[in-house]
Design an enzyme around this catalytic site. Structure first.
Site, PDB file in Angstrom:
ATOM      1  N   HIS A  17      46.439  29.596  34.082  1.00  0.00           N
ATOM      2  CA  HIS A  17      47.719  29.436  34.930  1.00  0.00           C
ATOM      3  C   HIS A  17      48.831  28.871  34.420  1.00  0.00           C
ATOM      4  O   HIS A  17      49.856  28.953  34.820  1.00  0.00           O
ATOM      5  CB  HIS A  17      47.330  29.258  36.294  1.00  0.00           C
ATOM      6  N   LYS A  41      40.368  32.254  54.461  1.00  0.00           N
ATOM      7  CA  LYS A  41      39.308  31.923  52.986  1.00  0.00           C
ATOM      8  C   LYS A  41      39.538  30.919  52.394  1.00  0.00           C
ATOM      9  O   LYS A  41      40.617  29.869  52.001  1.00  0.00           O
ATOM     10  CB  LYS A  41      40.579  32.300  51.646  1.00  0.00           C
ATOM     11  N   ARG A  90      45.432  39.967  33.820  1.00  0.00           N
ATOM     12  CA  ARG A  90      44.542  39.678  32.859  1.00  0.00           C
ATOM     13  C   ARG A  90      44.229  40.836  32.477  1.00  0.00           C
ATOM     14  O   ARG A  90      43.319  40.890  31.201  1.00  0.00           O
ATOM     15  CB  ARG A  90      43.131  38.784  33.279  1.00  0.00           C
ATOM     16  N   SER A 128      39.875  30.704  38.573  1.00  0.00           N
ATOM     17  CA  SER A 128      39.265  29.820  38.952  1.00  0.00           C
ATOM     18  C   SER A 128      37.717  29.746  39.718  1.00  0.00           C
ATOM     19  O   SER A 128      37.361  28.296  39.698  1.00  0.00           O
ATOM     20  CB  SER A 128      40.045  29.470  40.325  1.00  0.00           C
TER      21      SER A 128
HETATM   22  P1  ADP Z   1      41.913  33.852  40.222  1.00  0.00           P
HETATM   23  O1  ADP Z   1      41.657  33.244  41.498  1.00  0.00           O
HETATM   24  O2  ADP Z   1      42.242  34.302  40.200  1.00  0.00           O
HETATM   25  O3  ADP Z   1      42.187  32.373  39.184  1.00  0.00           O
HETATM   26  P2  ADP Z   1      44.766  32.998  41.617  1.00  0.00           P
HETATM   27  O4  ADP Z   1      44.371  33.959  43.300  1.00  0.00           O
HETATM   28  O5  ADP Z   1      44.999  31.670  41.754  1.00  0.00           O
HETATM   29  O6  ADP Z   1      44.307  33.911  40.083  1.00  0.00           O
HETATM   30  O7  ADP Z   1      46.193  34.094  40.901  1.00  0.00           O
HETATM   31  C1  ADP Z   1      47.124  33.852  40.673  1.00  0.00           C
HETATM   32  C2  ADP Z   1      48.197  34.364  39.835  1.00  0.00           C
HETATM   33  O8  ADP Z   1      47.393  33.851  38.745  1.00  0.00           O
HETATM   34  C3  ADP Z   1      47.734  35.507  39.767  1.00  0.00           C
HETATM   35  O9  ADP Z   1      49.130  36.297  39.510  1.00  0.00           O
HETATM   36  C4  ADP Z   1      46.669  36.069  38.904  1.00  0.00           C
HETATM   37  O10 ADP Z   1      46.479  37.196  38.303  1.00  0.00           O
HETATM   38  C5  ADP Z   1      46.959  35.496  37.688  1.00  0.00           C
HETATM   39  N1  ADP Z   1      46.228  34.492  36.492  1.00  0.00           N
HETATM   40  C6  ADP Z   1      45.016  33.937  37.143  1.00  0.00           C
HETATM   41  N2  ADP Z   1      44.602  33.667  35.700  1.00  0.00           N
HETATM   42  C7  ADP Z   1      44.884  34.082  34.771  1.00  0.00           C
HETATM   43  C8  ADP Z   1      45.342  33.708  33.436  1.00  0.00           C
HETATM   44  N3  ADP Z   1      43.775  33.240  33.360  1.00  0.00           N
HETATM   45  N4  ADP Z   1      46.153  34.264  32.483  1.00  0.00           N
HETATM   46  C9  ADP Z   1      46.915  34.958  33.029  1.00  0.00           C
HETATM   47  N5  ADP Z   1      47.379  34.920  34.318  1.00  0.00           N
HETATM   48  C10 ADP Z   1      45.860  33.816  35.121  1.00  0.00           C
END
Ligand code: ADP
Length: 166
Positions: A17, A41, A90, A128
């Protein structure tokens, strides 16, 4: 002034992120990282705690603002006068869902477009959920989350495990 929004759950914010935040913040005058609150959630961290963790890891980025919202993203963007949503991709599997969301958001708010940034190769496996799984098994979190929050993420998981066992 150009304003973009990077929405997500951020439960908790990972290095993947943070990479997207840094890259996107260079492209706009202001980037708002917004924890989207979804009542169905329940995460490990409360939305306020997620905001605090993101603030800590983005302290050095002056044009990054951190917020939380339970609104529809298209309404939130209107209120903030933002014209772009930033999303990290990703894998191809992320694309289908994200593309659908982008089209819906533009239908609801024609001034709102979506920009996709490819994840850095070494973060494509990172989510996450992976961070939480590692913390559950006491795997050191360096390399998954920023140093300044690693201890707190581990402590939160330890507290969660303790509570669920009692
Ligand atoms: P997650 O719970 O899957 O980690 P979130 O809902 O918090 O993700 O993700 C927010 C945004 O960040 C989404 O657009 C997701 O595709 C992107 N994202 C999550 N992890 C990564 C990563 N490792 N690299 C790039 N973008 C990411």
């Amino acid at each position: 002034m150009s304003t973009a929004i990077y929405p997500g759950s951020f439960d908790p914010v990972t290095l993947g992120h943070l990479d997207i935040i840094k890259r996107a913040s260079r492209q706009f005058d202001k980037l708002i990282v917004c924890v989207m609150v979804n009542s169905d959630k329940h995460g490990l961290f409360k939305p306020e705690e997620r905001v605090e963790l993101i603030r800590r890891v983005t302290r050095q980025l002056p044009n990054v603002e951190v917020d939380m919202s339970a609104e529809l993203l298209s309404d939130y963007a209107k209120r903030k006068r933002a014209t772009m949503v930033v999303k990290g991709l990703r894998a191809v599997s992320d694309f289908e869902k994200e593309c659908q969301m982008a089209l819906i958001n533009r239908k609801l708010n024609p001034n709102l477009d979506t920009m996709f940034l490819p994840a850095r190769q070494n973060f494509t496996y990172l989510s996450s959920s992976v961070v939480k799984e590692m913390a559950r098994y006491q795997v050191p979190l360096n390399g998954f989350v920023s140093r300044e929050i690693a201890e707190d993420v581990q402590a939160k998981m330890d507290e969660f495990i303790k509570k669920s066992q009692s």
